[in-house]
Design a protein around this motif. Structure first.
Motif, short mmCIF file in Angstrom:
data_model
loop_
_atom_site.label_atom_id
_atom_site.label_comp_id
_atom_site.label_asym_id
_atom_site.label_seq_id
_atom_site.Cartn_x
_atom_site.Cartn_y
_atom_site.Cartn_z
N PHE A 144 0.85 -1.18 0.00
CA PHE A 144 0.00 0.00 0.00
C PHE A 144 0.88 1.23 0.00
CE2 PHE A 144 -4.59 -0.57 0.58
CZ PHE A 144 -4.63 -1.94 0.41
N ALA A 145 0.34 2.32 -0.46
CA ALA A 145 1.06 3.59 -0.41
C ALA A 145 0.07 4.70 -0.17
CB ALA A 145 1.80 3.82 -1.72
N ALA A 146 0.27 5.45 0.88
CA ALA A 146 -0.55 6.62 1.15
C ALA A 146 0.29 7.83 0.75
CB ALA A 146 -0.91 6.68 2.64
N GLU A 147 -0.21 8.59 -0.20
CA GLU A 147 0.57 9.71 -0.73
C GLU A 147 -0.25 10.99 -0.67
OE1 GLU A 147 3.61 9.17 -1.52
OE2 GLU A 147 3.70 7.03 -1.96
N THR A 148 0.43 12.09 -0.45
CA THR A 148 -0.29 13.37 -0.46
C THR A 148 -0.30 13.98 -1.86
OG1 THR A 148 1.76 14.46 0.20
CG2 THR A 148 0.16 13.98 1.96
N VAL A 164 7.52 -5.51 -5.71
CA VAL A 164 6.24 -6.13 -5.38
C VAL A 164 5.37 -6.19 -6.63
CG1 VAL A 164 6.41 -5.40 -2.99
CG2 VAL A 164 5.10 -4.00 -4.58
N ASP A 165 4.34 -7.03 -6.58
CA ASP A 165 3.51 -7.25 -7.77
C ASP A 165 2.49 -6.14 -7.95
OD1 ASP A 165 4.53 -10.01 -8.45
OD2 ASP A 165 4.02 -10.22 -6.34
N LEU A 166 1.88 -5.71 -6.85
CA LEU A 166 0.86 -4.67 -6.93
C LEU A 166 1.09 -3.65 -5.82
CD1 LEU A 166 -2.38 -6.88 -7.27
CD2 LEU A 166 -1.24 -5.62 -9.12
N ILE A 167 0.87 -2.39 -6.16
CA ILE A 167 0.83 -1.34 -5.13
C ILE A 167 -0.54 -0.67 -5.20
CG2 ILE A 167 1.58 1.03 -4.60
CD1 ILE A 167 3.64 -0.68 -3.43
N ALA A 168 -1.22 -0.67 -4.06
CA ALA A 168 -2.53 -0.02 -3.96
C ALA A 168 -2.30 1.34 -3.31
CB ALA A 168 -3.47 -0.87 -3.12
N ALA A 169 -2.46 2.38 -4.12
CA ALA A 169 -2.14 3.72 -3.63
C ALA A 169 -3.41 4.50 -3.35
CB ALA A 169 -1.29 4.46 -4.67
N ASN A 170 -3.39 5.26 -2.28
CA ASN A 170 -4.50 6.18 -2.05
C ASN A 170 -3.98 7.54 -1.63
OD1 ASN A 170 -4.16 4.42 0.43
ND2 ASN A 170 -5.33 6.11 1.26
N ARG A 171 -4.78 8.54 -1.99
CA ARG A 171 -4.39 9.92 -1.69
C ARG A 171 -4.83 10.27 -0.28
NH1 ARG A 171 -3.24 14.04 -4.97
NH2 ARG A 171 -3.89 12.86 -6.79
N VAL A 172 -3.94 10.88 0.47
CA VAL A 172 -4.33 11.41 1.78
C VAL A 172 -4.12 12.90 1.75
CG1 VAL A 172 -3.83 9.29 3.05
CG2 VAL A 172 -2.03 10.98 2.77
N THR A 185 -10.57 5.42 -2.16
CA THR A 185 -10.33 5.21 -3.59
C THR A 185 -8.93 4.65 -3.70
OG1 THR A 185 -11.64 7.17 -4.13
CG2 THR A 185 -10.21 6.33 -5.86
N LEU A 186 -8.77 3.54 -4.41
CA LEU A 186 -7.44 2.95 -4.54
C LEU A 186 -7.03 2.95 -6.02
CD1 LEU A 186 -7.39 -0.28 -2.31
CD2 LEU A 186 -6.31 1.93 -1.84
N HIS A 187 -5.78 3.27 -6.26
CA HIS A 187 -5.20 3.15 -7.60
C HIS A 187 -4.25 1.97 -7.52
CE1 HIS A 187 -6.64 7.20 -8.79
NE2 HIS A 187 -6.61 7.34 -7.48
N VAL A 188 -4.63 0.87 -8.17
CA VAL A 188 -3.85 -0.36 -8.03
C VAL A 188 -2.92 -0.50 -9.23
CG1 VAL A 188 -3.94 -2.85 -7.67
CG2 VAL A 188 -5.78 -1.40 -6.79
N HIS A 189 -1.62 -0.42 -8.94
CA HIS A 189 -0.60 -0.44 -9.99
C HIS A 189 0.05 -1.81 -10.08
CE1 HIS A 189 -0.17 3.91 -10.92
NE2 HIS A 189 -0.91 3.95 -9.82
N GLY A 190 0.09 -2.36 -11.30
CA GLY A 190 0.83 -3.60 -11.56
C GLY A 190 1.80 -3.34 -12.70
N ALA A 191 2.51 -4.41 -13.10
CA ALA A 191 3.48 -4.25 -14.20
C ALA A 191 2.77 -3.88 -15.50
CB ALA A 191 4.26 -5.55 -14.37
#
Ligand code: C5P
Length: 222
Positions: A144-148, A164-172, A185-191
């Motif tokens: 996971f990644a919480a980003e501003t 890692v295979d997937l990063i699920a990022a959300n805005r904080v 809201t998640l932005h799920v990033h893969g290859a």
């Protein structure tokens, strides 16, 4: 009910970690644990055998999930490695990046004339990055990644850096908004690109993320 994760072992981390300074004080971070607990529950509903390593949160364990409570990043690292191997690792915990170099054995007192207190912090071990290098490695490692800001760029970079295979990022928000609420809201990033899940309640996002993980496992059953 379909059970796309039947026979799979899923290891989830959730919540914050607390890094003790002395017997009464700690450094912590904002995390309700709601997203990670919702993911553990969703994986269990999908038929998985779920282990949930939880930092200090006030949430009941989802039914049918094996819960292991920890406090610090070091304890979380130990609990995760004791619970491996797993088919899927989902690191939803907000793990402290730094911890006090020493824990005082009695309460740190202010002295007359003190105008401040210097704390020396050291880096914690990166659980997610270590799991991605573990042998045997989980088939899918999800961070996971919480980003501003620059959510997608940071997520892409983090996925590659931590292998890692997937990063699920959300805005904080810079005010910390986005941590305690029931929606996400998640932005799920893969290859192969990224998909947006939500905005929706965390329970629904968790079901969608688990469905996405199940679909990937089916493509690459290993
Ligand atoms: O680099 P950053 O801390 O933003 O990465 C967040 C991701 O890394 C989350 O999945 C979190 O659980 C994980 N993490 C970890 N161990 C650390 C720091 C972060 O597993 N010490």
């Amino acid at each position: 009910m379909s059970a796309p994760l039947a026979g799979r072992r899923v290891l989830v981390t959730a919540g914050p970690t607390f890094e003790d300074l002395d017997p009464v004080r700690f450094l912590g971070n904002r995390s309700s644990g709601k997203m990670g607990f919702a993911i553990a529950a969703a994986a269990q509903r999908a038929g998985a055998d779920v282990v949930l390593v939880a930092g200090p949160v006030h949430l009941p364990a989802p039914e049918g999930v094996q819960r292991i409570d920890v406090r610090s990043a070091a304890q979380m690292h130990d609990a995760v490695f004791a619970a491996l191997p797993a088919d899927v690792y989902i690191g939803a915990a907000a793990v402290a990046d730094f911890t006090p170099a020493h824990i005082a054995s009695s309460k740190i007192k202010k002295q007359p004339g003190d105008d401040g207190l210097q704390l020396r912090l050291v880096r914690t071990r990166d659980i997610l990055a270590d799991v991605a290098l573990a042998t045997p490695r989980p088939t899918l490692v999800v961070g996971f990644a919480a980003e501003t800001d620059a959510v997608d760029e940071h997520a892409r970079a983090k996925r590659i850096a931590k292998r890692v295979d997937l990063i699920a990022a959300n805005r904080v928000g810079i005010d910390g908004s986005g941590f305690e609420g029931d929606d996400n809201t998640l932005h799920v990033h893969g290859a192969d690109g990224h998909v947006q899940l939500g905005p929706a309640p965390k329970t629904e996002i968790a079901d969608q993320l688990v469905a996405l993980i199940a679909a990937r496992l089916q493509q690459d059953p290993r």
